[in-house]
Motif scaffolding. Structure first.
Motif, PDB file in Angstrom:
ATOM      1  N   GLY A  90      -9.218 -48.351   4.776  1.00 55.61           N
ATOM      2  CA  GLY A  90      -9.603 -49.677   5.237  1.00 55.61           C
ATOM      3  C   GLY A  90      -8.609 -50.278   6.208  1.00 55.61           C
ATOM      4  N   HIS A  91      -7.608 -49.513   6.624  1.00 57.29           N
ATOM      5  CA  HIS A  91      -6.645 -49.992   7.626  1.00 57.29           C
ATOM      6  C   HIS A  91      -7.326 -49.925   8.994  1.00 57.29           C
ATOM      7  N   PRO A  92      -7.700 -51.067   9.580  1.00 59.00           N
ATOM      8  CA  PRO A  92      -8.570 -51.034  10.753  1.00 59.00           C
ATOM      9  C   PRO A  92      -7.890 -50.839  12.106  1.00 59.00           C
ATOM     10  N   VAL A  93      -6.607 -51.124  12.222  1.00 57.78           N
ATOM     11  CA  VAL A  93      -5.979 -51.159  13.545  1.00 57.78           C
ATOM     12  C   VAL A  93      -5.070 -49.957  13.764  1.00 57.78           C
ATOM     13  N   VAL A  94      -5.257 -49.305  14.908  1.00 57.09           N
ATOM     14  CA  VAL A  94      -4.379 -48.217  15.325  1.00 57.09           C
ATOM     15  C   VAL A  94      -3.777 -48.572  16.672  1.00 57.09           C
ATOM     16  N   ARG A  95      -2.654 -47.939  16.941  1.00 56.71           N
ATOM     17  CA  ARG A  95      -2.009 -48.050  18.252  1.00 56.71           C
ATOM     18  C   ARG A  95      -1.942 -46.641  18.817  1.00 56.71           C
ATOM     19  N   SER A  96      -2.081 -46.534  20.123  1.00 62.05           N
ATOM     20  CA  SER A  96      -1.910 -45.223  20.744  1.00 62.05           C
ATOM     21  C   SER A  96      -0.517 -44.713  20.406  1.00 62.05           C
ATOM     22  N   TYR A  97      -0.420 -43.419  20.133  1.00 65.42           N
ATOM     23  CA  TYR A  97       0.872 -42.796  19.841  1.00 65.42           C
ATOM     24  C   TYR A  97       1.217 -41.809  20.961  1.00 65.42           C
ATOM     25  N   GLU A  98       0.728 -42.126  22.146  1.00 65.07           N
ATOM     26  CA  GLU A  98       0.976 -41.308  23.329  1.00 65.07           C
ATOM     27  C   GLU A  98       2.047 -41.976  24.197  1.00 65.07           C
ATOM     28  N   PRO A  99       2.931 -41.172  24.798  1.00 57.59           N
ATOM     29  CA  PRO A  99       3.981 -41.745  25.657  1.00 57.59           C
ATOM     30  C   PRO A  99       3.393 -42.614  26.767  1.00 57.59           C
ATOM     31  N   GLY A 100       3.973 -43.782  26.955  1.00 59.71           N
ATOM     32  CA  GLY A 100       3.570 -44.689  28.026  1.00 59.71           C
ATOM     33  C   GLY A 100       2.358 -45.550  27.715  1.00 59.71           C
ATOM     34  N   TRP A 113      -1.594 -49.680  23.856  1.00 58.86           N
ATOM     35  CA  TRP A 113      -2.805 -50.382  23.463  1.00 58.86           C
ATOM     36  C   TRP A 113      -3.111 -50.190  21.974  1.00 58.86           C
ATOM     37  N   PHE A 114      -3.915 -51.110  21.453  1.00 62.73           N
ATOM     38  CA  PHE A 114      -4.356 -51.106  20.067  1.00 62.73           C
ATOM     39  C   PHE A 114      -5.888 -51.044  20.036  1.00 62.73           C
ATOM     40  N   TRP A 115      -6.438 -50.452  18.982  1.00 60.44           N
ATOM     41  CA  TRP A 115      -7.883 -50.405  18.760  1.00 60.44           C
ATOM     42  C   TRP A 115      -8.163 -50.861  17.338  1.00 60.44           C
ATOM     43  N   ASN A 116      -9.165 -51.714  17.206  1.00 60.84           N
ATOM     44  CA  ASN A 116      -9.583 -52.178  15.889  1.00 60.84           C
ATOM     45  C   ASN A 116     -10.904 -51.495  15.550  1.00 60.84           C
ATOM     46  N   TYR A 117     -10.872 -50.566  14.588  1.00 62.53           N
ATOM     47  CA  TYR A 117     -12.085 -49.856  14.190  1.00 62.53           C
ATOM     48  C   TYR A 117     -13.130 -50.795  13.617  1.00 62.53           C
ATOM     49  N   ALA A 118     -12.725 -51.793  12.877  1.00 57.70           N
ATOM     50  CA  ALA A 118     -13.662 -52.694  12.209  1.00 57.70           C
ATOM     51  C   ALA A 118     -14.467 -53.532  13.194  1.00 57.70           C
ATOM     52  N   THR A 119     -13.820 -53.967  14.265  1.00 52.63           N
ATOM     53  CA  THR A 119     -14.499 -54.820  15.244  1.00 52.63           C
ATOM     54  C   THR A 119     -14.833 -54.092  16.542  1.00 52.63           C
TER      55      THR A 119
END
Length: 117
Positions: A59-69, A72-78
């Motif tokens: 249920g953890h909805p938010v991820v951040r890119s783990y790529e160099p440079g 950005w963040f993405w919210n799966y729930a919304t």
């Protein structure tokens, strides 16, 4: 972005690559980091789709890119993209010398045909 409970800025990343792919000897393309607990998983283009699986399991909805440079963040729930967000515990990305796709030695020669669309 979302409630404060979705972000855990002090949580360190779980590793330099997708921990779920590592557990089964798989490979990944872009990596995503859970902004709540630090779990590093592969994106939906990767065969395992472990970042999305982590969201569904926890249920953890938010991820951040783990790529160099990338920051950005993405919210799966919304299903919302955010160009920036709070600082998270370092490191901010996979090691720059780690190849993408990765990890070295586990990526099949026909990896492009194995990407999910």
């Amino acid at each position: 972005m979302t409630s404060d409970q979705a972000i855990g800025p002090g949580a360190a990343p779980s590793g330099a690559g997708c921990s779920d792919c590592d557990a089964v000897g798989g490979w990944w393309f872009p990596l995503r980091r859970c902004a709540r607990c630090g779990h590093v998983g592969c994106c939906d283009s990767s065969p395992g789709r472990h970042a999305t699986a982590h969201f569904k399991a926890t249920g953890h909805p938010v991820v951040r890119s783990y790529e160099p440079g990338e920051a950005w963040f993405w919210n799966y729930a919304t299903e919302e993209l955010y160009e920036s967000g709070p600082d998270l515990a370092p490191p901010a990305s996979r090691p720059a010398d780690q190849p993408a796709p990765g990890p070295a030695g586990r990526v099949p020669e026909d990896w492009k045909q194995n990407l999910r669309r």
